[in-house]
Design an enzyme around this catalytic site. Sequence first.
Site, PDB file in Angstrom:
ATOM      1  CB  CYS A  28     -13.100  -0.200 -18.071  1.00  0.00           C
ATOM      2  SG  CYS A  28     -11.444   0.101 -19.149  1.00  0.00           S
ATOM      3  CG  HIS A  69      -8.749   2.680 -16.642  1.00  0.00           C
ATOM      4  ND1 HIS A  69      -9.481   1.049 -17.087  1.00  0.00           N
ATOM      5  CD2 HIS A  69      -9.898   3.106 -15.628  1.00  0.00           C
ATOM      6  CE1 HIS A  69     -10.589   1.047 -15.456  1.00  0.00           C
ATOM      7  NE2 HIS A  69     -10.630   2.338 -15.057  1.00  0.00           N
TER       8      HIS A  69
END
Length: 902
Positions: free
Chosen positions: A310, A856
């Site tokens: 990510c 994230h």
Amino acid sequence: MESSSSIINSSDESLDCSSHSQQQQQNQEPHEQLEEQSISGHGDQRVYLVPLRWWKETRDSSLSNEKKGILYTASPMPSYGGPMKLFNNFFSSDLSFNLRKEDHSLSHNRGNDEVGVSGRDYALVSSEMWLQALKWHSDSKIASKDGKSSAEEDMSDVYPLQLRLVVLREADSFGVKISKKENTLECFRRACKIFSVETELLRIWDFSGEMLIFFLSEKIKMLKDSQRQSEQDMLLELQVYGLSDPVRNRGVKRDDMTMQHSNGGSLMTNGCTGNLSSNHLQSNSNMSVGSSCEVGTLGLTGLQNLGNTCFMNSAIQCLAHTPKMVDYFLGDFRSEINHDNPLGMNGEIASAFGDLLKKLWAPGAAPVAPRIFKSKLAHFAPQFSGFNQHDSQELLSFLLDGLHEDLNRVKCKPYAEVKDGDDRPDEEVADEYWRNHLARNDSIIVDVCQGQYRSTLVCPICRKVSVTFDPFMYLSLPLPSTSMRTMTITVMRTDDSPKPTTYTITVPKTGKLEDLIQALSNACSLGAHESLLVAEIFNNRIIRFLEESANSLSLIRDEDRLIAYQMTKEIDEAPLVVFTHQQMEEQYVYGKPTMVWKAFGIPLVARSKVTNGSDVRNLYMKLLLPFSIPKENSVNHCNETTNTESEEIKEIEDALSPDSNTCTQNGDLLDGEAQFDCDFEFYLADEQGNVRGPQIAMDEPVNAKAMTGLLSVIVHWADKMVEEYSQQLNCSLPEVFKSGYLMKRPQESVSLYKCLEAFLKEEPLGPEDMWYCPVCKKHCQASKKLDLWRLPEVLVIHLKRFSYSRFLKNKLETYVDFPVRDLDLSAYIAYKSGESCNRYVLYAISNHYGSMGGGHYTAFVHHGGGRWFDFDDSHVFPINEDKIKSSAAYVLFYRRVEDENN
């Protein structure tokens, strides 16, 4: 165009096609070069058929590509015999016509408005040309929406069409056949409408050059093989765009609008909003065709997460929406690849990145798996190999530098001597540094992303001033700490009310110990005759006292455990006595159970003059007394109906008093011994908290050496004594600040301008960054001041949220208030040239959610028309502008505003 035995549609994955050297090309015949050019193509070589009016608008308005279009006119296929007789008979039930090459091109007739404007004029363009034109129309439609235009251009889907081409011997023309067997029924029906040549003139302008390459290569083959009697056909897969059935498209648009109203939102497919054609066609060759999106939704394609990638997806999406870089990589960027740069990667990173961008900007594309780019990245930057989480800013830094070196237009870097300013005007010195930089570095990255700042060093001894000018790719701004900090501390009194009490106070984050003492004094209502002594507890023993009022509070960490002892000022001059409790505990040493002494509970502290062991014991029993649990069968059981608890404590204190007649001359307890079974052993302790010497005897004086300043005593407890006292003595102290999911810090806020001011603030160099003064002839700790001098078109700002030290890693959750539409840096530019605007608008954000070592990454991207989208790996969805500001913002991407109308 490939050889006659294959389809004109090479795979997107063919990134590593080998190329011949210039010398080999010079030794080849012209026809050999043509054949090689048709075979050795790389990248996406699909050919698109589009309306010429649509293409001409793009060329006239934006694109600078002046490549001439070769005109072909269509005519019906003759039915008589000849070389094409067998060809005609075989395809007699299919569509057939001739394409004749004319002698003039579109560029020769650009002044004639009638050329290329009818509905029967088409253009053949390459994939790169089509993507550029599609993006221009997308931007035009967005601008039209900004201008509140009610017209919406109906854009239909892209579908494949299989054509058979053959070069005829007797004329400069092609024979074209479209077969029902090689196309779906719907595609064939559309082809009959597009290529109908019976009633009206049909013209096709080839801007891709593929038709000419095929035509010349076939002619050369004919000359080389004069004995060949029959023509050989070639299968061409043509991508048709903008030529679908208008009625069908309008129906789809109405259906989509109905879905939007019924669902209360816009229709979403793979992150693309807009009109989606229901005709998802597939050719007989099993080649899938992506669904179309309305113009304005290009670039809304997600990236699959390959496993903790990510961070990479977030950075790529921000770059994939960077102005000028997108146009550059959707164009012919390969012509600028520098294969000779030893600092580059032979163009492999640039090629992989460019091909990835083309996939992301393909209309209606499904989420892309960036495996090829990831493998190239891991090959040239092993720190990004594997599937661990990494920093998106670190990837961004490597990628921008790698793209620059791969695309550096300077083949041979000249030597440039770095000169000091020598009292010359800063403007002259800055221009000299910038010219030297551009002489060695010239790429799209330099054009778009690089700026220049001034660095001023001042020697603290001789005041020598050194001025240099250095380029930068991005600004790494510190997050100045907000003014306040919350701390939790336990206070323990040393009189008859010793129960520990916990207080949470607010102090200046950059404050000193005296600020903490003052705030804690107010919280616990400290009397005028009292003082506080702060200590740090670790493993149930005091490891240090915090006594210097000028010490910074930054020395106190969040996980530290502090206690403040409340004392009377009258006895401040008396020695400080510290009692540490220990009890026997079973531990395994080399696999065998062993009984060892281990500290427990809260250390007790008091100031008192002690001379012998009896004084030590009596002081300890006095401090310990309030924690005792009264026994049911006490010595005063006969009077328990009249005595209160306070009276019992008063009697015990009197018993422990040195003046009481309940004590013998050697200090042994008489009556008090019944209430308190003094089963304790006392030992002197060294600086490390270990027992030093034998047990302290009650009738012997304490070592005079231990009487000066601080007396540390270790008290060994018998097992039965632990049950005699309250568990409050054995409680665990709270941390200064307990971080966790349910306990969050108060939201801190700071302006982006404050971060910039902290970056530009003058500060001394660290001991590890000493500067060599040419006047003093030695290294010194000079002061350094940075100033912005030249700003780039695209300004990348990195917020330094992650802090690292020898013992601590931390992420700052500070909320940075950054401008979205008007970042004005005019007040921070040292060079007031007036030639360029210093105002910027935000267009992308790389976000990080979570803590250090995990979390994230996502990206927020502005997509025109006031629309923002959240790119969360493969998921792309709209987000309101008022939601893009958060404490997760990590890297900000700004583009320059050229004038007030932008």
